[in-house]
Design an enzyme around this catalytic site. Structure first.
Site: not given
Length: 707
Positions: A6, A77, A122, A124-127, A141
């Site tokens: 990604g 990991e 930070d 959020k769903p992406a993290n 992150d």
């Protein structure tokens, strides 16, 4: 590197193979464009420090941080599964039990981070990574964990800031944040899992910030998803909306308190389901039934909200006694209220109120502390302090853990700063809270780290006051330390400095090695090395001589004596560049000054030693033959050459200390600095010498005082 997994604004993530330990890892590599920025490189190092400080099942594990050809990377990991953002985009919906499970796991990870004094900033769903097939949540992150406020980044258009839709109001106001800012962001994530959208969203950042600060979000029951009302149990809705409170004081105080409330909500939902049996009936089957509608049955419906397009009947009593149909209803309707379908749903029992925590009853707790590192903190760097909290209780009657075992919070540590002649004020560090289980046992001491950034502090001396307080803020104990916020000469521009190198005047550089009589002068490198592993005994020490009389004198010096001129040194910095084939990792070098009154066994002093020929330095006749006794300690130089990222970078390593300034001021104009390695390393630390090139030669930068 095996394949690209990604990419984002700052870099790429690859599947890679660790050839040393034979394991597959996720390799996060910074883009070249960002790698050129000192702030971006610093961010990835701070992210590594934050991740490495938190060891928890719900936080991604960091294996290694380093640089290769000047490009920073993190090895972590490799996780199977997907981010919560990817799952939401795929159309997956989450039921209340799943929302609660995800939130609980995130809170567990945050609690571990907060206990280490780290705010994520930070969430959020992406993290948030959902592992497959276990559904374990991992927080990713930590790049903003110790960075500046997110809204500062937004104002600059910087891509390393938090996502606007998940910013807390205090982040949007550019205020100092504490652990409750992460709880707000977690509330946004929970809201999104239930409603399919964040509570407050706009098409541009300025409007988004205004919405966060000024608009109240719709409650979940007011939202619609795919044209249908959002169905969420009322206790869960109340909890989520509390997390979204504008003021931090109206949210849960800690992640631990939130988890306790979340557990209570889960129990309420479970008990509500057990109190009534939800029977799905096709609408046609209900039309013929005489179902009594009342406030009690409505309450049961609200407590177990779920599903649409079907009718839910809450029927009390044993499942085996429940019959559907008109005749069965008439049979049941004359039963006592407690067995009636319309009987109220039993509320979850509220815990017995715990006694108020009194400061006078916390006298067994004692607080002591000290500065972890140098009490001189460069502006913009992290001030770190280590405190010790001791429980001196002699019996269970005086042990706060026992006395207040039912309390959510027993004590907290609040940090204050005070300048001379001014009132104390809160430091930019959030209070550390302690539940009964987080306090040390009687006779034990718990070590606590407090840290905060010095970005917005004046370059002055500060008293830092740590107060142990009751939850209401009453003083229990306190300890005080001092530190000074100094000019950041480690990474800032050396404006107004003049530099002299070992090539100028009487300058010289060489090194000595224990057991060797070889002449190491006139070589392209100087070496500092210490290693005793595997039976080896390696010791190499570097010597650098600088002629300060080769500097341009300060304005107005005229015919002043050398000693008078040197007294006008304001600040100084030792400048070094790492040579090829040097230790490819982090290391520490002790810096000493060779005093005038210390001579070698053959009478050589710091002003007249030679690189080669007569009087050349070798270990046996050097001033360090019997150790560093007699040398003037100037401080510790730290470096990180991971991936040889410092190789041949001109003046890529700096050493700054007040002790160095004082040593130069007291000199005759020619000084010798001695570099020795702290600890054992398998590889030598090699610095470029005067014989490699002019721009890579060791340097001493000096700034004169101005009238």
């Amino acid at each position: 590197m095996i394949e690209l997994l990604g990419q984002g604004g700052m870099g790429h993530v690859y599947r890679a193979q660790d050839t040393r330990l034979q394991r597959t890892v996720a390799l996060k590599v910074m883009n070249e464009r960002f790698a050129k920025s000192p702030n971006s490189r610093k961010r990835i190092v701070e992210e590594a420090r934050s991740m490495a400080a938190v060891h928890h099942d719900n936080v991604a594990t960091l294996f290694e941080v380093g640089q290769r050809n000047g490009t920073p990377f993190l090895a972590m990991e490799l996780l199977q599964g997907a981010t919560l953002e990817q799952l939401l985009r795929s159309g997956r919906r989450f039921n209340p039990d799943e929302v609660i499970s995800i939130a609980d796991q995130v809170a567990l990870g945050l609690e571990a981070a907060h206990d280490r004094g780290i705010i994520h900033r930070d969430i959020k769903p992406a993290n948030l990574w959902i592992q497959s097939p276990t559904e374990r949540v991992k927080i990713l992150d930590f790049g903003l964990a110790v960075a500046g406020s997110a809204v500062q980044g937004l104002a600059r258009g910087d891509s390393v800031v938090g996502t606007p839709g998940y910013l807390s109001p205090e982040q949007a106001r550019n205020e100092t944040v504490d652990e409750r800012t992460d709880l707000y962001s977690l509330g946004v994530v929970m809201y999104e899992l239930c409603a399919g959208k964040v509570p407050l969203l706009a098409s541009n950042t300025p409007t988004q910030l205004v919405n966060i600060l000024c608009r109240e979000p719709l409650t979940l029951s007011q939202q619609k998803r795919s044209g249908e009302p959002v169905d969420v149990p009322e206790p869960l809705e109340r909890l989520i909306m509390r997390l979204l409170s504008k003021e931090p004081g109206q949210r849960y105080e800690t992640a631990g308190h939130f988890r306790k409330a979340l557990s209570s909500v889960s129990e309420q939902i479970h008990e509500s389901k057990q109190a009534g049996l939800a029977i799905e009936v096709e609408p046609d089957a209900v039309n013929g039934s005489s179902v009594q509608e009342g406030s009690n049955s409505n309450a049961a419906k609200k407590a177990t909200r779920g599903g649409s397009g079907k009718v839910l009947l809450a029927v009390g009593g044993l499942a085996a006694a429940v019959l559907i149909g008109g005749g069965a209803w008439w049979t049941l309707r004359d039963r006592p209220a407690e067995d009636s379908p319309a009987a109220p749903v039993r509320e979850a029992s509220s815990p017995e109120a715990s006694p108020a925590v009194l400061a006078a009853q916390l006298g067994a707790l004692q607080l002591t502390g000290k500065v972890i590192a140098d009490p001189e903190i460069p502006v913009g760097e992290m001030a770190r302090f280590r405190l010790q909290l001791t429980n001196q209780a002699e019996s269970s009657e005086t042990d706060p853990r026992v006395r207040y075992s039912q309390a959510g919070q027993v004590a907290r540590i609040t940090t204050y700063l005070q300048q001379e002649g001014q009132l104390k004020r809160k430091a930019p560090a959030f209070p550390r809270s302690f539940s009964p289980r987080q306090l040390p046992a009687p006779g034990e001491t718990q070590s606590i780290e407090i840290q905060f950034l010095t970005n917005n502090l004046a370059q002055e001396q500060f008293d830092v006051i740590f107060e142990l307080q009751s939850p209401a803020g009453a003083l229990v104990d306190s300890t005080t330390s001092q530190f000074e916020v100094a000019e950041n000469l480690q990474s800032g521009d050396l404006l107004g400095f003049d530099t002299v190198r070992t090539r100028a005047g009487k300058g010289a550089d060489t090194y000595v090695r224990e057991g060797s009589t070889e002449d190491f002068g006139k070589q392209p490198v100087v070496v500092a090395h210490r290693d005793g592993a595997n039976g080896s005994n390696v010791l190499a020490i570097a010597f650098l001589r600088f002629d300060l009389t080769q500097l341009n004198p300060p304005a107005g010096a005229g015919s002043d004596s050398a000693s008078s001129v040197l007294e006008r040194i304001e600040r100084s910095a030792l400048l070094l560049s790492m040579a090829p084939e040097s230790h490819p990792g982090a290391g520490r070098i002790l810096v000493h000054g060779w005093p005038l009154d210390l001579s070698t066994s053959n009478g050589t002093g710091p002003l007249d030693w030679s690189e080669t020929g007569d009087g050349f330095l070798r270990f046996a006749n050097s001033p360090v033959a019997n150790g560093m006794d007699g040398m003037v300690p100037l401080g510790e130089l730290k470096f990180d050459n991971s991936g040889e990222g410092l190789k041949d970078r001109p003046d890529g390593i700096r050493f700054v200390s007040k002790a160095l300034d004082d040593f130069l001021r007291s000199s005759t104009g020619v000084v010798t600095l001695v570099l020795s390695q702290e600890g054992w390393l398998g590889d030598p630390t090699r610095f470029n010498s005067r014989d490699r090139s002019l721009e890579l030669a060791p340097g001493l930068a000096v700034r004169w005082k101005t009238d």
